[in-house]
Design a protein around this motif. Structure first.
Motif, short mmCIF file in Angstrom:
data_model
loop_
_atom_site.label_atom_id
_atom_site.label_comp_id
_atom_site.label_asym_id
_atom_site.label_seq_id
_atom_site.Cartn_x
_atom_site.Cartn_y
_atom_site.Cartn_z
N ARG A 109 -2.41 -1.82 6.97
CA ARG A 109 -3.04 -2.38 5.77
C ARG A 109 -4.54 -2.11 5.78
N GLU A 110 -5.19 -2.45 6.86
CA GLU A 110 -6.64 -2.28 6.97
C GLU A 110 -7.05 -0.83 6.76
N VAL A 111 -6.37 0.07 7.45
CA VAL A 111 -6.75 1.48 7.42
C VAL A 111 -6.46 2.10 6.07
N MET A 112 -5.29 1.82 5.50
CA MET A 112 -4.93 2.45 4.23
C MET A 112 -5.72 1.88 3.06
N LEU A 113 -6.05 0.61 3.11
CA LEU A 113 -6.92 0.07 2.06
C LEU A 113 -8.29 0.75 2.11
N ALA A 114 -8.82 0.92 3.32
CA ALA A 114 -10.11 1.59 3.46
C ALA A 114 -10.04 3.04 2.98
N ALA A 115 -8.96 3.72 3.31
CA ALA A 115 -8.80 5.11 2.88
C ALA A 115 -8.72 5.20 1.36
N ALA A 116 -7.92 4.32 0.76
CA ALA A 116 -7.78 4.33 -0.70
C ALA A 116 -9.11 4.00 -1.38
N GLN A 117 -9.83 3.02 -0.86
CA GLN A 117 -11.12 2.65 -1.45
C GLN A 117 -12.15 3.78 -1.32
N ALA A 118 -11.94 4.63 -0.33
CA ALA A 118 -12.82 5.80 -0.16
C ALA A 118 -12.34 7.00 -0.98
N GLY A 119 -11.23 6.83 -1.70
CA GLY A 119 -10.75 7.90 -2.57
C GLY A 119 -9.96 8.98 -1.87
N LYS A 120 -9.32 8.63 -0.75
CA LYS A 120 -8.55 9.61 0.01
C LYS A 120 -7.05 9.43 -0.22
N THR B 193 4.80 -6.20 6.37
CA THR B 193 5.23 -7.20 5.39
C THR B 193 5.15 -6.61 3.99
N ARG B 194 5.94 -7.18 3.08
CA ARG B 194 5.93 -6.69 1.71
C ARG B 194 4.59 -6.97 1.04
N GLN B 195 3.97 -8.08 1.39
CA GLN B 195 2.66 -8.37 0.80
C GLN B 195 1.63 -7.31 1.19
N ASP B 196 1.63 -6.92 2.48
CA ASP B 196 0.72 -5.86 2.91
C ASP B 196 1.02 -4.55 2.19
N ALA B 197 2.31 -4.25 2.06
CA ALA B 197 2.70 -3.01 1.37
C ALA B 197 2.25 -3.05 -0.08
N ASP B 198 2.43 -4.19 -0.74
CA ASP B 198 2.02 -4.29 -2.14
C ASP B 198 0.50 -4.17 -2.28
N ASP B 199 -0.24 -4.72 -1.31
CA ASP B 199 -1.71 -4.59 -1.35
C ASP B 199 -2.11 -3.11 -1.27
N ILE B 200 -1.46 -2.37 -0.39
CA ILE B 200 -1.74 -0.94 -0.25
C ILE B 200 -1.40 -0.20 -1.54
N LEU B 201 -0.21 -0.46 -2.07
CA LEU B 201 0.23 0.25 -3.28
C LEU B 201 -0.67 -0.07 -4.47
N GLN B 202 -1.10 -1.31 -4.57
CA GLN B 202 -1.98 -1.69 -5.67
C GLN B 202 -3.30 -0.91 -5.62
N GLU B 203 -3.87 -0.79 -4.42
CA GLU B 203 -5.14 -0.08 -4.29
C GLU B 203 -4.97 1.42 -4.52
N VAL B 204 -3.87 1.99 -4.02
CA VAL B 204 -3.59 3.41 -4.24
C VAL B 204 -3.47 3.70 -5.74
N ASN B 205 -2.75 2.83 -6.44
CA ASN B 205 -2.59 3.02 -7.89
C ASN B 205 -3.91 2.83 -8.62
N LYS B 206 -4.69 1.85 -8.20
CA LYS B 206 -5.98 1.59 -8.82
C LYS B 206 -6.90 2.80 -8.72
N GLN B 207 -6.84 3.49 -7.56
CA GLN B 207 -7.72 4.64 -7.32
C GLN B 207 -7.09 5.97 -7.77
N HIS B 208 -5.88 5.90 -8.32
CA HIS B 208 -5.17 7.10 -8.83
C HIS B 208 -5.00 8.14 -7.72
N LEU B 209 -4.51 7.67 -6.58
CA LEU B 209 -4.32 8.54 -5.42
C LEU B 209 -2.84 8.82 -5.19
#
Length: 334
Positions: A78-89, A100-116
């Motif tokens: 979660r920590e690493v992928m959120l950071a990567a998505a926020q950096a546009g990678k 956990t599903r909550q962690d997965a959803d957090d990752i997916l939400q940020e990936v979608n937000k950044q259009h990655l």
């Protein structure tokens, strides 16, 4: 267009497999490495002939990185992928997406937000036997599905070849099931063809470590169809095997040879009529392109790995429910 890739950790046993795929793909180049274990990371960077970054932030801030291959411990996903998505990678990662599903959803939400573009390595979805079985199920040659059983085990714990950190509960968030058991879990879920409504897990600790080295999970559905998922680190000469049973037939794969056998009483269009009680060996479809190749295609074409991500999210939910079931010693209803 070349995709410039940063390697984020070599913790997972498959990290070097993905590095090799990146090296061999005509449209990708590895440009830097970071690892939570600095010594391991520096050795990997030297072997690859690229710079080692002292911090994840330093790697993610580089302008010569378009995407990252994440092979950190599961508890860092979660920590690493959120950071990567926020950096546009863009992100390619080893299963599970998260613990956990909550962690997965957090990752997916940020990936979608950044259009990655995100792709999870679920390699057996792309194997010819899976594609062939899906085709059989689509043709209804087995009738209504009643039981699915998928088994995948090895002797890594008893033979001593699995890395010791694969038995660390804090890093892995589980044992044989969350690692090796991911494959039979997502395949069983796929072949059932309907939502799982309940999960019951039983873990064994043959070698006495803090994570399970032997696991069986039962998946329940509203129709009464049942899935059985088996995984272990303590089983010698245990073939990867698939059974799918229905009201009109049965298919078997890998028991023990890597061939697919079908027996059906249904009228199977495109299949010669079978004598009573006869099994037909069916040819396997060719493998589909790998998850890594699909990731690069999605980046280049602007498409999304919708099916891959859906299955990865479902896998996280099922793994979380199985761990909870084993801990609470009861069925977890979804």
């Amino acid at each position: 267009m070349s995709i410039r890739v940063g390697m984020v950790s070599f913790w997972h046993v498959h990290a070097w497999d993905y590095a090799k795929q990146a090296q061999e793909h005509p449209d990708t180049i590895i440009t830097a490495v970071w690892d939570e274990d600095a010594r391991r990371g520096r050795e990997a960077a030297e072997r690859l002939g690229v710079p080692y970054m002292d911090s994840l932030g330093e790697l993610l801030n580089r302008n010569d990185i378009d995407g990252v291959i994440v092979d950190t411990p599961t508890n860092m996903h979660r920590e690493v992928m959120l950071a990567a998505a926020q950096a546009g990678k863009h992100i390619f990662t080893e299963k599970v997406l998260a613990a956990t599903r909550q962690d997965a959803d957090d990752i997916l939400q940020e990936v979608n937000k950044q259009h990655l573009k995100l792709t999870v390595s679920l390699p057996r979805l792309n194997d010819g036997y899976t594609l062939t079985i899906q085709d059989i199920l689509d043709r209804k040659w087995l009738g209504k599905i009643t039981t699915v059983r998928v088994r995948l085990s090895h002797n890594g714990a008893t033979a001593g070849w699995l890395p010791e950190h694969f038995y660390k509960l804090d890093q892995c968030q589980g044992g044989a099931l969350i690692d090796l058991g991911c494959h039979p879990m997502y395949l069983t879920n796929l072949f059932l063809g309907e939502p799982v409504t309940g999960v019951s897990a039983n873990f064994g600790y043959v070698t006495g470590r803090e994570v399970e080295d032997n696991a069986v999970v039962t998946l329940f559905t509203a129709s009464g169809a049942i899935g059985v998922v088996e995984a272990g680190f303590v089983n010698s000469h245990s073939p990867f095997s698939i059974e799918v049973h229905g009201t009109d037939g049965t298919l078997l794969y890998g028991t023990p040879e890597a061939k697919l056998l079908l027996r059906t009483s249904a009228e199977a269009e495109g299949l010669d009529p079978l004598p009573e009680q006869a099994w037909a060996e069916l040819p396997l479809k060719p493998n589909r392109e790998s998850a890594f190749e699909q990731w690069i295609d999605h980046i280049q074409s602007g498409t999304a790995a919708e099916t891959n991500i859906m299955i990865a999210a479902q896998l996280t939910s099922l793994m979380e429910a199985a761990n909870r079931s084993a801990a609470e010693k009861q069925v977890v209803w979804l």
